[in-house]
Design a protein around this motif. Structure first.
Motif, PDB file in Angstrom:
ATOM      1  N   ALA A  68       0.746  -1.323   0.008  1.00 27.62           N
ATOM      2  CA  ALA A  68      -0.120   0.046   0.009  1.00 27.62           C
ATOM      3  C   ALA A  68       0.872   1.380  -0.218  1.00 27.62           C
ATOM      4  CB  ALA A  68      -0.797  -0.127   1.216  1.00 27.62           C
ATOM      5  N   ARG A  69       1.945   1.303   0.693  1.00 27.51           N
ATOM      6  CA  ARG A  69       2.926   2.448   0.901  1.00 27.51           C
ATOM      7  C   ARG A  69       3.674   3.021  -0.580  1.00 27.51           C
ATOM      8  NH1 ARG A  69       6.427   1.483   5.087  1.00 27.51           N
ATOM      9  NH2 ARG A  69       7.721   0.563   3.718  1.00 27.51           N
ATOM     10  N   ASP A  70       4.377   1.603  -0.919  1.00 28.71           N
ATOM     11  CA  ASP A  70       5.206   1.805  -1.995  1.00 28.71           C
ATOM     12  C   ASP A  70       4.791   1.386  -3.309  1.00 28.71           C
ATOM     13  OD1 ASP A  70       7.146   2.302   0.004  1.00 28.71           O
ATOM     14  OD2 ASP A  70       7.738   0.204  -0.113  1.00 28.71           O
ATOM     15  N   GLU A  71       3.006   1.097  -3.218  1.00 37.11           N
ATOM     16  CA  GLU A  71       2.703   0.700  -4.545  1.00 37.11           C
ATOM     17  C   GLU A  71       3.315  -0.301  -5.554  1.00 37.11           C
ATOM     18  OE1 GLU A  71       0.905   4.166  -6.546  1.00 37.11           O
ATOM     19  OE2 GLU A  71      -0.463   4.451  -4.591  1.00 37.11           O
ATOM     20  N   LYS A  72       4.023  -1.158  -5.022  1.00 35.92           N
ATOM     21  CA  LYS A  72       4.967  -2.176  -5.372  1.00 35.92           C
ATOM     22  C   LYS A  72       4.406  -3.516  -5.056  1.00 35.92           C
ATOM     23  CE  LYS A  72       8.866   0.874  -6.139  1.00 35.92           C
ATOM     24  NZ  LYS A  72      10.403   0.833  -6.054  1.00 35.92           N
ATOM     25  N   ASN A  73       4.690  -4.594  -5.980  1.00 30.18           N
ATOM     26  CA  ASN A  73       4.361  -5.821  -5.648  1.00 30.18           C
ATOM     27  C   ASN A  73       5.282  -6.417  -4.526  1.00 30.18           C
ATOM     28  OD1 ASN A  73       2.629  -5.918  -7.738  1.00 30.18           O
ATOM     29  ND2 ASN A  73       4.075  -6.979  -9.145  1.00 30.18           N
ATOM     30  N   LYS A 120      -7.359  -0.679  -6.238  1.00 28.28           N
ATOM     31  CA  LYS A 120      -6.821   0.322  -5.750  1.00 28.28           C
ATOM     32  C   LYS A 120      -7.035   0.724  -4.236  1.00 28.28           C
ATOM     33  CE  LYS A 120      -4.604   1.868  -9.473  1.00 28.28           C
ATOM     34  NZ  LYS A 120      -3.401   1.780  -9.560  1.00 28.28           N
ATOM     35  N   TYR A 171      -6.807  -1.751  -2.289  1.00 30.03           N
ATOM     36  CA  TYR A 171      -6.384  -2.715  -1.505  1.00 30.03           C
ATOM     37  C   TYR A 171      -7.120  -4.119  -1.202  1.00 30.03           C
ATOM     38  CZ  TYR A 171      -2.990   0.676  -1.874  1.00 30.03           C
ATOM     39  OH  TYR A 171      -2.086   1.997  -2.433  1.00 30.03           O
TER      40      TYR A 171
END
Length: 179
Positions: free
Chosen positions: A49-54, A128, A130
């Motif tokens: 959620a914070r970094d928007e990375k897998n 988006k 989550y």
């Protein structure tokens, strides 16, 4: 490699995986609470959620170590904190896609009465907000040697042996496997 959690399969249900424990770990920082699969899942969820990375969680261990159960707990955590738990039983639906593969690959080993011959790669999709929107599971064969070899004191249920044993039956001709 990031955080490593060593979990022990106690071979009995413990009250450490219930809904109230999920809520206790949700929103917490790693290290603020006792080591737990929910702490690892929370850290991955938070970083996603914070970094928007897998993010990836690797669950590894020997036969009978509880890998599938740990994966179920992580999926239940994601479904609960993502607001999807009331809508669907995500871990059951994801894992329900593998019974056919498991049926032709499981066998008794010297360590486990129902040892899978397959590894699983489970990819969970989030929207988006989550929330879980879907999942995909890929299965791949492990321990290829056990497909053609059976160790002493092991029982093998692989379809290969069943097909060979049935090759003299009249129905076998219809399968087109004689060559």
């Amino acid at each position: 490699s990031g955080i490593v959690l060593v979990a022990i399969n106690p071979y009995e249900q413990l009250p450490i995986y219930e809904q109230d424990v999920i809520y206790a770990y949700s929103g917490q920082n790693m290290g603020d609470m006792d080591p737990h699969i929910f702490a690892v899942a929370e850290e991955a969820y938070k970083q996603m959620a914070r970094d928007e990375k897998n993010q990836s969680i690797i669950v590894s261990g020997e036969s009978g170590a509880g890998k599938t159960v740990s994966a179920k707990y992580a999926m239940r955590f994601f479904a609960t904190v993502g607001g999807s738990a009331s809508e669907t039983n995500i871990e059951a639906k994801v894992l329900a896609s593998s019974p056919i593969m498991e049926a032709i690959g499981n066998a008794k080993t010297t360590r486990n009465d129902n040892s899978s011959r397959f590894g699983k790669y489970i990819e969970i999709g989030f929207d988006k907000r989550y929330h879980i929107i879907g999942a995909n599971m890929r299965t791949y064969l492990l321990e290829k040697s056990r497909v053609v070899f059976q160790a002493e004191d092991e029982r093998n249920y692989h379809i290969f042996y069943q097909l060979c044993a049935s090759s003299s039956l009249p129905e076998f001709k219809d399968l087109g496997l004689s060559k």
